[in-house]
Write an enzyme that holds these catalytic residues in place. Structure first.
Site, PDB file in Angstrom:
ATOM      1  N   PRO A   2       0.798  -1.200   0.000  1.00 14.59           N
ATOM      2  CA  PRO A   2       0.000   0.000   0.000  1.00 14.59           C
ATOM      3  C   PRO A   2       0.834   1.254   0.000  1.00 14.59           C
ATOM      4  O   PRO A   2       1.656   1.466   0.891  1.00 14.59           O
ATOM      5  CB  PRO A   2      -0.782  -0.100   1.306  1.00 14.59           C
ATOM      6  CG  PRO A   2      -0.018  -1.051   2.158  1.00 14.59           C
ATOM      7  CD  PRO A   2       1.113  -1.583   1.376  1.00 14.59           C
ATOM      8  N   GLU A   3       0.616   2.059  -0.975  1.00 14.05           N
ATOM      9  CA  GLU A   3       1.212   3.388  -1.014  1.00 14.05           C
ATOM     10  C   GLU A   3       0.083   4.373  -0.743  1.00 14.05           C
ATOM     11  O   GLU A   3      -1.027   3.969  -0.394  1.00 14.05           O
ATOM     12  CB  GLU A   3       1.876   3.630  -2.376  1.00 14.05           C
ATOM     13  CG  GLU A   3       2.902   2.550  -2.716  1.00 14.05           C
ATOM     14  CD  GLU A   3       3.603   2.774  -4.045  1.00 14.05           C
ATOM     15  OE1 GLU A   3       3.788   3.931  -4.448  1.00 14.05           O
ATOM     16  OE2 GLU A   3       3.961   1.773  -4.698  1.00 14.05           O
TER      17      GLU A   3
END
Length: 282
Positions: A2-3
């Site tokens: 996850p960014e």
DNA sequence: CTTTGGGCCTGGACGC
DNA sequence: TGCGTCCAGGCCCAAA
């Protein structure tokens, strides 16, 4: 996994599903993830209301009605789902590490295969002093992030621009996928020393960073493997990748002959894969 | 101070 | 089928 766009999507999903819910029960199923769970997490959360939600960098901040803040980081493989099922009837799956039940009848489930995720709980003063947050760079989607600011952050940095973008002190929330994609969109070679970019190039880069992140949020993030919305849905920005995970393929901005050019190239920079188009990124 | 490399974990893909 | 190796969205710390 996850960014920034994925974390933002998860945060919004929590906001729309459990805003105002009160914790009835906590089931912590192991002692630690990357770091130990907070001391007495169950007692400290029980009875608290999830009052508001916020994203900072790749962290989710959940503000409780007692003034404390529950902080969650998804690491590489972390996944949060909110199910419409009582905590006592929910059957935990493999790698479900933390369950939080609410008076609404819903249950928050934190699943993390690789256990690089983190859960913290603290007051605003400790948060303001905490080393994980004091040195965080500007939020890329805010007005405080722009060409001149990024140019100043790059000053004196001989490190490759791709590596600099992953440095959370330079700009927060950008990870490996969106660093590659932003450089591709800006037409900049990932191995350029950060300090060698002109004002105009950095200005362009700051805009492409905003653009790619905003587009990815609209698409609900990128699902490569683990990532899901809290509803269980996948994101679909992966279908819009120009270069990431596209080794040997023709990049969308390029009508060159991939037999001659080899298409999208991959190199390793500071231990991470960088994908780029050698034809259009200079 | 800056920069790099290894470690933390599990599991999937691939080569033999 | 199995075994070994490499790789993956992040972050932290030690070492140079």
């Amino acid at each position: 996994m996850p960014e920034l766009p994925e974390v933002e999507t998860v945060m919004r999903g929590l906001e729309s599903s459990i805003l105002g819910a009160r914790v009835t029960k906590v089931n912590q199923r192991r002692a630690n993830l990357r770091i130990p769970f907070p001391e007495n997490l169950s007692q400290r959360l029980s009875g608290a209301v999830f009052q508001s939600f916020e994203r900072r960098a790749k962290y989710i901040f959940i503000h409780l009605d007692d003034g404390n803040i529950l902080i969650i980081h998804l690491g590489m493989s972390g996944r949060i789902s909110v199910v419409t099922e009582l905590i006592d009837s929910y059957k935990p799956e493999k790698h479900d590490h933390l369950l939080i039940g609410f008076d609404s009848g819903q249950t928050f489930v934190f699943n993390d295969t690789r256990r690089f995720g983190m859960v913290m709980l603290m007051g605003p003063d400790d948060l303001a002093r905490h080393p994980a947050f004091v040195s965080l760079g500007p939020e890329p989607l805010g007005n405080e992030f722009n060409g001149p600011v990024l140019h100043a952050a790059f000053a004196g940095k001989k490190t490759p621009v791709k590596t600099a973008l992953l440095d959370q002190r330079v700009v927060s929330g950008v990870g490996n996928i969106y660093a590659c994609e932003a450089l591709f969109m800006a037409g900049l070679h990932p191995e350029r020393p950060a300090c060698s970019l002109s004002i105009d190039e950095v200005d362009c880069l700051s805009r492409t960073i905003k653009k790619v992140l905003a587009s990815a949020i609209k698409a609900g993030g990128s699902t490569l493997k683990d990532y899901r919305h809290v509803s269980g849905d996948t994101g679909y920005f992966q279908y819009d990748f120009g270069v990431y995970d596209k080794k040997g393929m023709a990049c969308p901005g390029c009508d060159c002959d991939i037999i001659k050019t080899g298409g999208v190239a991959v190199i390793r920079q500071s231990g991470r894969s960088t994908f780029f188009c050698p034809v259009i990124q200079k």
